[in-house]
Scaffold this motif. Sequence first.
Motif, PDB file in Angstrom:
ATOM      1  N   THR A  48      -2.673  66.733 -21.218  1.00 54.01           N
ATOM      2  CA  THR A  48      -2.011  67.280 -20.034  1.00 54.01           C
ATOM      3  C   THR A  48      -2.814  67.068 -18.762  1.00 54.01           C
ATOM      4  OG1 THR A  48      -0.970  68.944 -21.429  1.00 54.01           O
ATOM      5  CG2 THR A  48      -0.983  69.369 -19.064  1.00 54.01           C
ATOM      6  N   ARG A  50      -0.349  65.399 -15.969  1.00 55.93           N
ATOM      7  CA  ARG A  50       0.415  66.382 -15.196  1.00 55.93           C
ATOM      8  C   ARG A  50       0.713  65.821 -13.800  1.00 55.93           C
ATOM      9  NH1 ARG A  50      -3.180  67.664 -11.736  1.00 55.93           N
ATOM     10  NH2 ARG A  50      -5.329  68.077 -12.215  1.00 55.93           N
ATOM     11  N   HIS A  89      15.704  65.020 -15.975  1.00 53.00           N
ATOM     12  CA  HIS A  89      14.482  65.599 -16.537  1.00 53.00           C
ATOM     13  C   HIS A  89      13.499  64.494 -16.895  1.00 53.00           C
ATOM     14  CE1 HIS A  89      15.576  69.791 -16.970  1.00 53.00           C
ATOM     15  NE2 HIS A  89      16.764  69.424 -17.409  1.00 53.00           N
ATOM     16  N   GLY A  90      12.232  64.701 -16.568  1.00 52.08           N
ATOM     17  CA  GLY A  90      11.186  63.787 -16.986  1.00 52.08           C
ATOM     18  C   GLY A  90      11.182  62.438 -16.301  1.00 52.08           C
ATOM     19  N   SER A  91      11.819  62.341 -15.144  1.00 57.02           N
ATOM     20  CA  SER A  91      11.883  61.047 -14.456  1.00 57.02           C
ATOM     21  C   SER A  91      10.774  60.855 -13.424  1.00 57.02           C
ATOM     22  CB  SER A  91      13.254  60.863 -13.789  1.00 57.02           C
ATOM     23  OG  SER A  91      13.489  61.865 -12.818  1.00 57.02           O
ATOM     24  N   THR A  94       5.935  64.476 -10.024  1.00 57.02           N
ATOM     25  CA  THR A  94       4.784  63.597  -9.810  1.00 57.02           C
ATOM     26  C   THR A  94       4.886  62.913  -8.457  1.00 57.02           C
ATOM     27  OG1 THR A  94       4.510  63.257 -12.184  1.00 57.02           O
ATOM     28  CG2 THR A  94       3.558  61.576 -10.725  1.00 57.02           C
ATOM     29  N   HIS A 125      14.031  58.881 -26.324  1.00 57.38           N
ATOM     30  CA  HIS A 125      14.011  60.014 -25.385  1.00 57.38           C
ATOM     31  C   HIS A 125      14.855  59.752 -24.142  1.00 57.38           C
ATOM     32  CE1 HIS A 125      11.150  62.199 -27.779  1.00 57.38           C
ATOM     33  NE2 HIS A 125      10.360  61.132 -27.817  1.00 57.38           N
ATOM     34  N   ASN A 183      13.227  59.756 -20.667  1.00 56.44           N
ATOM     35  CA  ASN A 183      12.476  60.936 -20.236  1.00 56.44           C
ATOM     36  C   ASN A 183      10.983  60.635 -20.376  1.00 56.44           C
ATOM     37  OD1 ASN A 183      11.054  63.455 -20.213  1.00 56.44           O
ATOM     38  ND2 ASN A 183      12.958  64.523 -20.675  1.00 56.44           N
ATOM     39  N   VAL A 184      10.343  60.342 -19.272  1.00 54.97           N
ATOM     40  CA  VAL A 184       8.946  59.912 -19.268  1.00 54.97           C
ATOM     41  C   VAL A 184       8.045  61.003 -19.838  1.00 54.97           C
ATOM     42  CG1 VAL A 184       7.024  59.106 -17.827  1.00 54.97           C
ATOM     43  CG2 VAL A 184       9.358  58.391 -17.313  1.00 54.97           C
ATOM     44  N   ARG A 185       8.319  62.247 -19.500  1.00 57.94           N
ATOM     45  CA  ARG A 185       7.504  63.352 -20.001  1.00 57.94           C
ATOM     46  C   ARG A 185       7.499  63.363 -21.534  1.00 57.94           C
ATOM     47  NH1 ARG A 185      10.356  67.473 -18.219  1.00 57.94           N
ATOM     48  NH2 ARG A 185       9.548  67.270 -16.120  1.00 57.94           N
ATOM     49  N   GLU A 186       8.676  63.198 -22.133  1.00 59.48           N
ATOM     50  CA  GLU A 186       8.780  63.194 -23.600  1.00 59.48           C
ATOM     51  C   GLU A 186       8.096  61.959 -24.199  1.00 59.48           C
ATOM     52  OE1 GLU A 186       9.800  65.681 -25.534  1.00 59.48           O
ATOM     53  OE2 GLU A 186      10.189  66.870 -23.740  1.00 59.48           O
TER      54      GLU A 186
END
Length: 193
Positions: free
Chosen positions: A9, A13, A47-49, A53, A174, A177-180
């Motif tokens: 993380t 993050r 989400h997660g795009s 950031t 995913h 979803n970059v986060r995933e």
Amino acid sequence: MAFENPFSTRFVRPGAVAYKLSLGHDLAGLAVRFETIGRAGQIVGPHGSGKSTLLADLIRLWESKGERVLLIELHDGQRRLPTRLPDLARTETPTLIAVDGYEQLSRGAACGVRRFCRRHRLGLVVTTHCSMGLADLVRCAPSLSLVTRLVRDLLADTENPIADGDIRRSFHHHEGNVREVLFEMYDLCEASS
């Protein structure tokens, strides 16, 4: 020396890793666009795009140019601001307000933020999953090539053998979803260390 997972993380993050803009775009260009659209704009994406950031990168750029940015981060289910905006603005004296997760606000709260910014001549930038009636600053839509570049950059100082096929499979699994994807890359690194 102990193995340190490059997908921990603290390394991925918002604000720890730079947003990967598509070729032909840069932060300075987005800052100019923000001015041309009247200092009120939205960063839109699923989400997660990378919205948070990108917002963190823009805030650093604006602050380096003398802006005083008040960041308000909203989390699942927050329908109103955590504190009254006039109280926040009085203590922080911002020139620009950034709201991460703007779509979560009720219609009245969202309109109140916009009205407050217009009345006090403050810039407003928000992240949102869908259009909220502001001009688009940028639409985040990660591509497989951008995610592959991000993963390769994070792996640059390691000898970890994550294959392009692993990245591609994760990206599609995913649904971009970059986060995933980064969470899954963390697990792959842990399994191979």
